[in-house]
Design a protein around this motif. Structure first.
Motif, mmCIF file in Angstrom:
data_model
loop_
_atom_site.group_PDB
_atom_site.id
_atom_site.type_symbol
_atom_site.label_atom_id
_atom_site.label_comp_id
_atom_site.label_asym_id
_atom_site.label_seq_id
_atom_site.Cartn_x
_atom_site.Cartn_y
_atom_site.Cartn_z
ATOM 1 N N SER A 56 0.815 -1.209 0.000
ATOM 2 C CA SER A 56 0.000 0.000 0.000
ATOM 3 C C SER A 56 0.848 1.258 0.000
ATOM 4 O O SER A 56 0.402 2.320 -0.397
ATOM 5 N N GLN A 57 2.112 1.162 0.462
ATOM 6 C CA GLN A 57 2.982 2.312 0.509
ATOM 7 C C GLN A 57 3.857 2.424 -0.720
ATOM 8 O O GLN A 57 4.566 3.389 -0.900
ATOM 9 N N GLN A 58 3.846 1.409 -1.590
ATOM 10 C CA GLN A 58 4.640 1.463 -2.801
ATOM 11 C C GLN A 58 3.794 1.977 -3.940
ATOM 12 O O GLN A 58 2.571 1.879 -3.929
ATOM 13 N N GLN A 59 4.435 2.557 -4.931
ATOM 14 C CA GLN A 59 3.722 2.985 -6.118
ATOM 15 C C GLN A 59 3.294 1.764 -6.905
ATOM 16 O O GLN A 59 3.993 0.765 -6.978
ATOM 17 N N GLU A 60 2.125 1.861 -7.486
ATOM 18 C CA GLU A 60 1.582 0.736 -8.237
ATOM 19 C C GLU A 60 2.476 0.418 -9.420
ATOM 20 O O GLU A 60 2.841 1.291 -10.191
ATOM 21 N N GLY A 61 2.852 -0.855 -9.539
ATOM 22 C CA GLY A 61 3.688 -1.296 -10.653
ATOM 23 C C GLY A 61 5.173 -1.125 -10.402
ATOM 24 O O GLY A 61 5.979 -1.483 -11.223
ATOM 25 N N ASP A 62 5.579 -0.540 -9.254
ATOM 26 C CA ASP A 62 6.993 -0.336 -8.982
ATOM 27 C C ASP A 62 7.487 -1.468 -8.103
ATOM 28 O O ASP A 62 7.177 -1.523 -6.921
ATOM 29 N N THR A 63 8.232 -2.395 -8.657
ATOM 30 C CA THR A 63 8.762 -3.525 -7.890
ATOM 31 C C THR A 63 10.279 -3.504 -7.855
ATOM 32 O O THR A 63 10.911 -4.494 -7.556
ATOM 33 N N SER A 64 10.888 -2.356 -8.185
ATOM 34 C CA SER A 64 12.340 -2.289 -8.238
ATOM 35 C C SER A 64 12.961 -2.469 -6.870
ATOM 36 O O SER A 64 14.102 -2.874 -6.757
ATOM 37 N N THR A 65 12.232 -2.160 -5.766
ATOM 38 C CA THR A 65 12.775 -2.314 -4.435
ATOM 39 C C THR A 65 11.944 -3.275 -3.612
ATOM 40 O O THR A 65 12.032 -3.307 -2.397
ATOM 41 N N PHE A 66 11.114 -4.088 -4.262
ATOM 42 C CA PHE A 66 10.268 -5.034 -3.533
ATOM 43 C C PHE A 66 11.127 -6.109 -2.897
ATOM 44 O O PHE A 66 12.034 -6.659 -3.492
ATOM 45 N N GLY A 67 10.842 -6.395 -1.616
ATOM 46 C CA GLY A 67 11.613 -7.396 -0.904
ATOM 47 C C GLY A 67 12.808 -6.838 -0.182
ATOM 48 O O GLY A 67 13.628 -7.575 0.341
ATOM 49 N N SER A 68 12.966 -5.520 -0.132
ATOM 50 C CA SER A 68 14.082 -4.916 0.568
ATOM 51 C C SER A 68 13.599 -3.673 1.277
ATOM 52 O O SER A 68 12.573 -3.104 0.936
ATOM 53 N N ASN A 193 22.933 -7.669 1.221
ATOM 54 C CA ASN A 193 21.962 -7.803 2.313
ATOM 55 C C ASN A 193 20.538 -7.475 1.865
ATOM 56 O O ASN A 193 19.699 -7.098 2.666
ATOM 57 N N HIS A 194 20.302 -7.617 0.571
ATOM 58 C CA HIS A 194 18.963 -7.382 0.020
ATOM 59 C C HIS A 194 18.806 -8.271 -1.208
ATOM 60 O O HIS A 194 19.791 -8.617 -1.860
ATOM 61 N N PRO A 195 17.585 -8.652 -1.546
ATOM 62 C CA PRO A 195 17.378 -9.511 -2.709
ATOM 63 C C PRO A 195 17.596 -8.743 -4.005
ATOM 64 O O PRO A 195 17.568 -7.508 -4.006
ATOM 65 N N PRO A 196 17.803 -9.444 -5.111
ATOM 66 C CA PRO A 196 17.962 -8.752 -6.401
ATOM 67 C C PRO A 196 16.673 -8.079 -6.819
ATOM 68 O O PRO A 196 15.580 -8.513 -6.465
ATOM 69 N N ALA A 197 16.799 -6.994 -7.563
ATOM 70 C CA ALA A 197 15.632 -6.262 -8.049
ATOM 71 C C ALA A 197 14.958 -7.046 -9.166
ATOM 72 O O ALA A 197 15.623 -7.620 -10.033
ATOM 73 N N VAL A 198 13.637 -7.062 -9.130
ATOM 74 C CA VAL A 198 12.890 -7.734 -10.195
ATOM 75 C C VAL A 198 12.981 -6.927 -11.482
ATOM 76 O O VAL A 198 13.170 -7.459 -12.571
ATOM 77 N N TYR A 199 12.846 -5.608 -11.365
ATOM 78 C CA TYR A 199 12.942 -4.700 -12.508
ATOM 79 C C TYR A 199 13.937 -3.598 -12.168
ATOM 80 O O TYR A 199 13.972 -3.117 -11.039
ATOM 81 N N LEU A 200 14.736 -3.189 -13.140
ATOM 82 C CA LEU A 200 15.732 -2.142 -12.916
ATOM 83 C C LEU A 200 15.249 -0.773 -13.340
ATOM 84 O O LEU A 200 15.981 0.205 -13.213
#
Length: 423
Positions: A56-68, A193-200
């Motif tokens: 809910s706090q991330q922008q819709e469609g932005d997964t560049s920092t998801f999981g970190s 110390n963070h997972p790889p980005a899904v999208y750059l």
């Protein structure tokens, strides 16, 4: 601090299991090893040592920092370490610094990480040139507060503001050293110390334009190609390109600033007209501000002398920041094709301004090749100026503007059904 280490994905398809977070993460690299698909099953377990920002706090469609962890600059929760040592370990000797940097960044991009140059030591006496590479999320946020006289309240307010950052002290570190045969690279710390980005997309470094891409962007911008089409061309040439609209707009702005070389908009326009041999005249007020500007393409004179009989004139608006009307003068050939004769920025649509423009137009023509027919809309000031400068020319009204006026004025005389049939 207790941490757990998760194996990095290898080429092909491999299941990676995180013992502290019961989820299955699949990486499918495809042909080039650049496509990555992440499927996370959150039905069991809890995210104990990998903390992500709520959707809910991330922008819709932005997964560049998801999981970190991305949020206020505070202590990051206990991280999971992802070991990529084997993927950055190589015995290859690089012939140049450029080749080393390109290999490092491409390798990081392949596995979903952005590698940057942390430090470069090339000109230290009695020491071999060396470079250090780190993850873009290495280090921690440093707060800079600008202090000056009379800003005590504002400084205090800025200092207490909550600040977000992507830096989470990622320990990844590579070292490159130049030897007698070339550059070599070694892994000093291969863990993230963070997972790889899904999208750059959205990361600043991968989206930077290369020299050849910038040159192509400038050529397309000069040819009046829209930014949307420029971005499509860039991505068509390189499917792995992650450039965004912001990079395109910034590159276009930078080119324009360099091209103007400190000149104002009007000074730059006048310089360009002279550089490309345009026929131009201008006049200014008592404060030396340009009020009217007339220009014509270099080939317009020959075309006008060949086809002087019919001219069309009309003003358009919202073409410049000064809100000057733009008068366009168009000629017609014997094959009923049109060509641009001249343009003019005028201060206002008054008879005096139109008269000045038409006199400059008349100066481009021979006395025995003056226009016979001039087509305009019902602009009374322009019609009076034509009658004054070209008294023997016939002024006709544009059929398009007549049709628009008929539709605008006659609407109230019809009911809805009849109006639909009429229009």
């Amino acid at each position: 601090m207790e941490t757990s280490i998760a194996s990095s994905p290898s080429i092909g398809k491999e299941e990676v299991f995180n013992p502290t977070y019961e989820s299955n993460v699949h990486f499918d690299w495809g042909l080039e090893g650049c496509a990555m698909e992440m499927e996370v099953d959150k039905e069991e377990g809890a995210m104990d040592n990998v903390v992500s920002e709520p959707r809910s706090q991330q922008q819709e469609g932005d997964t560049s920092t998801f999981g970190s962890y991305v949020g206020p600059a505070a202590t990051n929760p206990t991280p999971t370490l992802y070991d990529y040592t084997e993927h950055f370990t190589t015995d290859k000797v690089f012939s140049s610094e450029k080749e080393l940097v390109e290999w490092t960044r491409c390798t990081g991009k392949r596995y979903g990480f952005v590698i940057i140059i942390k430090a470069s030591e090339k000109f230290i006496k009695n020491r071999k040139p060396r470079m250090r590479f780190s993850c873009e999320r290495s280090g921690k946020y440093r707060k800079f507060v600008k202090k000056s006289l009379g800003e005590e309240v504002a400084v205090k307010k800025r200092a207490t503001r909550s600040t977000g950052t992507k830096k989470i002290e990622c320990p990844f570190l590579l070292k490159g050293v130049k030897g007698n045969d070339g550059w070599t690279v070694s892994v000093h710390n291969g863990t993230h110390n963070h997972p790889p980005a899904v999208y750059l997309e959205g990361h600043s470094y991968p989206g930077r334009l290369l020299a050849d891409q910038t040159a192509m962007l400038v050529d397309l911008s000069v040819s009046m190609v829209k930014p949307k089409q420029i971005l499509s061309q860039l991505k068509g040439n390189d499917p792995s390109n992650v450039t965004t609209f912001k990079h395109v707009y910034n590159a276009r702005h930078k080119y324009r600033v360099i091209e103007k070389a400190g000149r104002t908009q009007m000074q730059h326009l006048m310089t360009q007209l002279q550089h490309f041999s345009y026929v131009n005249w201008d006049r200014s007020d008592k404060d030396r501000n340009v009020t009217d500007l007339f220009w014509a393409p270099p080939c317009a004179g020959e075309m006008l002398r060949a086809f002087p009989r019919v001219l069309m004139m009309d003003c358009t608006y919202k073409t410049n920041r000064y809100r000057f009307p733009l008068l366009q003068i168009v000629g017609v050939t014997c094959t009923e094709l049109t060509f641009n004769v001249a343009f003019a920025f005028i201060e206002c649509e008054k008879e005096e301004n139109y008269t000045w423009v038409l006199e400059k137009l008349k100066g481009m023509m021979d006395t025995d090749t003056l226009p016979v027919v001039i087509v305009t809309d019902r602009e009374l000031a322009l019609m009076n100026a034509i009658r004054s400068v070209f008294p023997h020319a016939t002024n006709l009204l544009c059929r398009f503007h007549i049709s628009k006026n008929v539709l605008a004025k006659c609407r109230k005389m019809f009911d809805d059904k009849t109006w639909e049939e009429f229009s």
